[in-house]
Design a protein around this motif. Structure first.
Motif, PDB file in Angstrom:
ATOM      1  N   CYS A  72      27.144   7.340  11.109  1.00  0.00           N
ATOM      2  CA  CYS A  72      25.918   7.665  11.844  1.00  0.00           C
ATOM      3  C   CYS A  72      25.573   6.575  12.850  1.00  0.00           C
ATOM      4  N   SER A 119      17.457   2.702  15.544  1.00  0.00           N
ATOM      5  CA  SER A 119      18.287   2.924  14.369  1.00  0.00           C
ATOM      6  C   SER A 119      17.837   2.081  13.190  1.00  0.00           C
ATOM      7  N   SER A 122      14.548   3.009  11.375  1.00  0.00           N
ATOM      8  CA  SER A 122      14.712   4.080  10.393  1.00  0.00           C
ATOM      9  C   SER A 122      15.233   3.537   9.075  1.00  0.00           C
ATOM     10  N   ALA A 151       8.334  11.797  11.211  1.00  0.00           N
ATOM     11  CA  ALA A 151       9.267  12.419  10.268  1.00  0.00           C
ATOM     12  C   ALA A 151       9.050  13.926  10.230  1.00  0.00           C
ATOM     13  N   TYR A 158      13.390  15.929   3.902  1.00  0.00           N
ATOM     14  CA  TYR A 158      13.409  15.201   5.171  1.00  0.00           C
ATOM     15  C   TYR A 158      14.665  15.534   5.963  1.00  0.00           C
ATOM     16  N   ASP A 160      16.733  14.472   9.664  1.00  0.00           N
ATOM     17  CA  ASP A 160      16.815  13.470  10.719  1.00  0.00           C
ATOM     18  C   ASP A 160      16.798  14.155  12.078  1.00  0.00           C
TER      19      ASP A 160
END
Length: 236
Positions: A72, A119, A122, A151, A158, A160
């Motif tokens: 990721c 990034s 998070s 969010a 949840y 992304d």
């Protein structure tokens, strides 16, 4: 110290990028081909990848797709190609940002800093569950937004999203069943995405549908209004 991997076959661009990023305090390594870049991903474990779309051995788009299967890590695509469709292809393949050559080193370092900051915010502030986020789950709506933490939850889980995707969902949820033209969505994102256009909007909507719809091919939540744009139905 954050680590940056530069996958770039052009010696001048590669050396300049490496030098400037090193001066900014990053630990930088460079790969001159796609195959070498894949090896370096495993060995170096970078916090960000700068990926040239035009490489001698592997298509940058294909490499971007392969990187996304493995990691990721934020990807900043760079290319001589300036057409909108080229940028869209890179974003669809998984790139987080796109920078056209020639670019200034100042802009490169600013984009790198922004992507790494986003990034690691998070990671350092993981999203809490919906109960912790004080989201009302009793109104039957499948999609919930926590504005403070930026969010999105779908059926209490949840998901992304990119910055632009969250902004679109925020607009949709606040204006349920209102039809938004592509121009209205473009105007809402100006200042966030300087390259935004009709095709980019369609890509963002397609990506959102993959994340929030039970069947993205038969969307129930984000509907297309042919000839105009899109509307969010929610639990209608």
């Amino acid at each position: 110290m954050y680590k940056v991997l530069v996958i770039e076959d052009d010696n001048m661009v590669g050396e300049m990028s490496t030098m400037y990023l090193s001066e900014e305090g990053y630990s930088v390594k460079r790969a001159e081909s796609g195959s070498h870049g894949l090896q370096m991903i495993e060995q170096f474990a970078p916090d960000l990848v700068i990926l040239d779309i035009m490489l001698p051995d592997i298509s940058g788009i294909d490499l971007c797709l392969e990187l996304r299967k493995r990691s990721c890590v934020p990807i900043l695509a760079v290319s001589m190609k300036t057409e909108v469709l080229d940028r869209v292809d890179a974003l669809v393949a998984g790139a987080d940002d796109y920078l056209c050559k020639p670019f200034s080193m100042r802009e490169l370092t600013a984009r790198v800093a922004a992507l790494i900051r986003r990034s690691h915010m998070s990671i350092l502030n993981p999203m809490p569950g919906p109960a912790q986020a004080n989201i009302d789950l009793d109104d039957g709506e499948p999609v919930k937004l926590d504005y403070e933490r930026r969010a999105i939850y779908v059926n209490s889980s949840y998901v992304d999203t990119t910055y632009s995707e969250f902004e679109i969902m925020k607009l949709f949820v606040a204006n349920k069943e209102k039809v938004f033209s592509r121009d209205e969505l473009i105007n809402a994102l100006r200042g966030i995405d300087s390259f935004i256009n009709d095709r980019s909007i369609d890509v963002h909507i397609a990506n959102l549908r993959k994340k929030i719809e039970q069947d993205p091919k038969e969307p129930k939540l984000i509907k297309t209004v042919w000839g105009i744009g899109y509307k969010y139905m929610g639990n209608s």
